[in-house]
Design a protein around this motif. Structure first.
Motif, PDB file in Angstrom:
ATOM      1  N   GLU A  25       8.517 -23.886   5.814  1.00  0.00           N
ATOM      2  CA  GLU A  25       9.592 -24.559   6.558  1.00  0.00           C
ATOM      3  C   GLU A  25      10.547 -23.551   7.187  1.00  0.00           C
ATOM      4  N   VAL A  26      10.947 -22.552   6.420  1.00  0.00           N
ATOM      5  CA  VAL A  26      11.886 -21.543   6.919  1.00  0.00           C
ATOM      6  C   VAL A  26      11.068 -20.333   7.382  1.00  0.00           C
ATOM      7  N   THR A  27      10.551 -20.436   8.585  1.00  0.00           N
ATOM      8  CA  THR A  27       9.699 -19.379   9.133  1.00  0.00           C
ATOM      9  C   THR A  27      10.529 -18.405   9.963  1.00  0.00           C
ATOM     10  N   PRO A  28      10.030 -17.172  10.158  1.00  0.00           N
ATOM     11  CA  PRO A  28      10.749 -16.218  11.032  1.00  0.00           C
ATOM     12  C   PRO A  28      10.963 -16.763  12.437  1.00  0.00           C
ATOM     13  N   GLU A  29       9.996 -17.560  12.919  1.00  0.00           N
ATOM     14  CA  GLU A  29      10.131 -18.119  14.273  1.00  0.00           C
ATOM     15  C   GLU A  29      11.302 -19.100  14.348  1.00  0.00           C
ATOM     16  N   ARG A  30      11.450 -19.951  13.335  1.00  0.00           N
ATOM     17  CA  ARG A  30      12.548 -20.923  13.346  1.00  0.00           C
ATOM     18  C   ARG A  30      13.895 -20.222  13.164  1.00  0.00           C
ATOM     19  N   ILE A  31      13.925 -19.212  12.315  1.00  0.00           N
ATOM     20  CA  ILE A  31      15.173 -18.453  12.143  1.00  0.00           C
ATOM     21  C   ILE A  31      15.567 -17.781  13.442  1.00  0.00           C
ATOM     22  N   ASP A  32      14.587 -17.165  14.107  1.00  0.00           N
ATOM     23  CA  ASP A  32      14.875 -16.484  15.367  1.00  0.00           C
ATOM     24  C   ASP A  32      15.267 -17.475  16.448  1.00  0.00           C
ATOM     25  N   PHE A  52      24.293 -21.391   5.898  1.00  0.00           N
ATOM     26  CA  PHE A  52      25.011 -20.199   6.341  1.00  0.00           C
ATOM     27  C   PHE A  52      25.253 -19.323   5.111  1.00  0.00           C
ATOM     28  N   LEU A  53      24.646 -18.152   5.086  1.00  0.00           N
ATOM     29  CA  LEU A  53      24.881 -17.172   4.033  1.00  0.00           C
ATOM     30  C   LEU A  53      25.782 -16.085   4.589  1.00  0.00           C
ATOM     31  N   CYS A  54      26.922 -15.867   3.938  1.00  0.00           N
ATOM     32  CA  CYS A  54      27.930 -14.930   4.442  1.00  0.00           C
ATOM     33  C   CYS A  54      28.229 -13.880   3.378  1.00  0.00           C
ATOM     34  N   SER A  55      28.164 -12.618   3.770  1.00  0.00           N
ATOM     35  CA  SER A  55      28.403 -11.546   2.824  1.00  0.00           C
ATOM     36  C   SER A  55      28.746 -10.270   3.589  1.00  0.00           C
ATOM     37  N   VAL A  90      26.003 -12.521   8.476  1.00  0.00           N
ATOM     38  CA  VAL A  90      25.884 -13.975   8.418  1.00  0.00           C
ATOM     39  C   VAL A  90      24.444 -14.330   8.745  1.00  0.00           C
ATOM     40  N   LEU A  91      23.742 -14.939   7.796  1.00  0.00           N
ATOM     41  CA  LEU A  91      22.338 -15.305   7.966  1.00  0.00           C
ATOM     42  C   LEU A  91      22.213 -16.820   7.989  1.00  0.00           C
ATOM     43  N   LEU A  92      21.528 -17.343   9.009  1.00  0.00           N
ATOM     44  CA  LEU A  92      21.306 -18.778   9.137  1.00  0.00           C
ATOM     45  C   LEU A  92      19.862 -19.101   8.763  1.00  0.00           C
ATOM     46  N   LEU A  93      19.681 -20.042   7.819  1.00  0.00           N
ATOM     47  CA  LEU A  93      18.358 -20.447   7.359  1.00  0.00           C
ATOM     48  C   LEU A  93      18.172 -21.943   7.597  1.00  0.00           C
TER      49      LEU A  93
END
Length: 494
Positions: free
Chosen positions: A259-266, A227-230, A217-220
């Motif tokens: 906008e969707v940076t590694p820092e915001r994802i983390d 929410f990407l679910c696979s 599950v990846l949140l962007l």
């Protein structure tokens, strides 16, 4: 477009709420009532906004959001052959067409809604598009076709109608219809750089629910929180994936990475609460979270109201007699059951707009023959009150078994019969209790007010606290507990 001003004035005279057309800039271009809701289209400078039941759900202005809704999930894995859409935003079809899918199934239960979207250019007809007027969950249960991508594009899970697409039960169903490497994508309101407590509870509940079903599950955090679910590996580098597929999407290629940076994802990932409750059909925890979020938005709390209400209720219960308490508990259970049925139908069948009138009519229809039968048999006294209390307990027990084992596979008519039977018991008890109390004016006032007060509390407690906090089954258990207390008091007095 014809002049709809006379129609608006006529509907206002009838008391129909068209307030949304008054505070939104633009003019009313279309207005329709369907069995699923009230639909309006507002035009402003050749741009259109579609409003369903007072809430804007899509607008032709936001083309960048359409790029994210489509390309974020479809960039994962190989080129999709079959795509399933549950709901859609303006511009999505144009973006989907860039992936050249073999088939696109667009599910929308209301044919009038899709007709207006195509008429005003909110959606485009693309090759291999198949519009299906059917509830999304019912379609997935009925068909065994596999999809490379399932895109859920629905409003926030603020109602039971939309919450049913954010539960573990739905995720299980969607996973069973995904091809190997397929992706389920849904989204909620973006959290920005600061995540409030209620927002954190919401996204944590959704994440924990999805992780209970999917391996990845990846949140962007983009314009919305995706929410990407696979069951296969997922990537956050959407622009690189689109370049590899040679798909043009100007917004994502130029602005997405900033906008969707590694820092915001983390930041979002680290903030998640692993102990947040999971959202289920029969235990919609997300509804309680959304309810709390609503109060947070207005810096208020219902706690004082609840405490005052509980205090007044206890004071009232200490002042009434046994028969009045029986009718109080019956009114509480009857209206609580009516709310249970309304929410149950909405959760399992997806719509309740026109069924509310039928459900209310069924309950009112059950009261009359019950009262006639109670008037005929009232001379048997408290024994009949005990029998009907026992029947109410059995009916609620049957409801629990039906919801637990049958759920959405059961016909709506079964829940209507259940409601009629509950109302029959309620109507039966009133003349019996009045006869036991002697039939004086004081007795009439006391029994009637007990039933009304119980009904009012039953409606409030069941809808505001019972179902959002504990779910359908435990709310029914609580109603059984109240009726068991009433039955026990009758046995002791007898």
């Amino acid at each position: 477009i014809p002049d709809l001003a006379p129609l608006v004035g006529y509907l206002d005279d009838l008391g129909v709420n068209l307030a949304v057309t008054k505070f939104m800039a633009g003019e009313l271009a279309a207005y329709e009532e369907s069995k699923y809701g009230r639909i309006q289209v507002i035009e402003n400078q050749q741009q259109f906004t579609l409003i369903l039941d007072g809430d804007p759900i899509t607008a032709s202005q936001n083309r960048y959001l359409a790029q994210e809704l489509v390309h974020i999930p479809l960039s994962q894995g190989p080129d999709p052959d079959r795509i399933l859409l549950i709901g859609a935003q303006a511009g999505m079809m144009h973006e989907i067409d860039k992936h050249s899918p073999g088939r696109v199934d667009y599910l929308e239960i209301d044919p009038r809604l899709t007709a207006l979207q195509f008429r005003y250019g909110l959606l485009e007809r693309i090759p291999n598009l198949n519009v299906v007027h059917m509830d999304g969950r019912a379609y997935l249960r009925k068909h065994s076709d596999l999809f490379e991508a399932i895109l859920v594009t629905l409003p926030e899970p603020e109602t039971f109608k939309t919450n049913r697409f954010f539960t573990r039960d739905f995720f299980d169903l969607a996973r069973s219809r995904l091809a190997p490497g397929g992706v389920l994508c849904f989204s909620v309101q973006s959290v920005g750089n600061y995540i409030g407590d209620s927002e954190l509870k919401k996204i944590s509940s959704l994440h924990n629910t999805a992780r209970d079903v999917f391996s990845h599950v990846l949140l962007l955090p983009a314009q919305k929180l995706f929410f990407l679910c696979s069951d296969t590996w997922l990537t956050a580098d959407v622009p690189a994936r689109l370049r590899a597929k040679q798909i043009q999407a100007d917004y994502i290629q130029n602005w997405f990475s900033g906008e969707v940076t590694p820092e915001r994802i983390d930041h979002v990932k680290q903030a998640l609460d692993p102990e947040a409750p999971k959202n289920l059909d029969v235990t919609p925890k997300l509804m309680h979270i959304m309810f709390s979020q609503w109060f947070t938005m207005f810096s208020s709390s219902p706690l004082v109201f609840y405490l005052v209400l509980a205090g007044l209720t206890l004071l009232y219960l200490f002042r009434i007699n046994l028969e009045e308490f029986v009718l109080f508990s019956t009114g509480f259970c009857t209206m609580g059951t009516e709310i249970l049925i309304i929410f149950t139908v909405q959760i399992f069948f997806g719509y309740v707009y026109t069924l509310i009138g039928i459900i209310v009519t069924v309950f009112l229809a059950g009261l009359f023959p019950g009262a006639l039968l109670g008037e005929r048999l009232r001379s048997r006294g408290r024994a009949l009150l005990s029998v009907t209390d026992g029947l109410l307990i059995l009916l609620l027990g049957g409801y629990i078994l039906a919801v637990h084992h049958g759920g959405g596979a059961l016909p709506v008519g079964l829940f209507l019969v259940f409601g009629f039977a509950v109302a029959l018991c309620c109507g039966f008890q009133f003349p019996v209790a009045l006869h036991v109390r002697g039939g004086s004016n004081r007795a009439v006032a006391g029994t009637f007010s007990a039933d009304l007060i119980g009904a009012a509390l039953g409606t409030m407690v069941t809808s505001v606290a019972g179902i959002p906090l504990t779910g359908l089954i435990w709310t029914a258990v609580g109603l059984i507990g109240l009726k068991t207390l009433s039955l026990t008091a009758l046995w002791i007095k007898t």
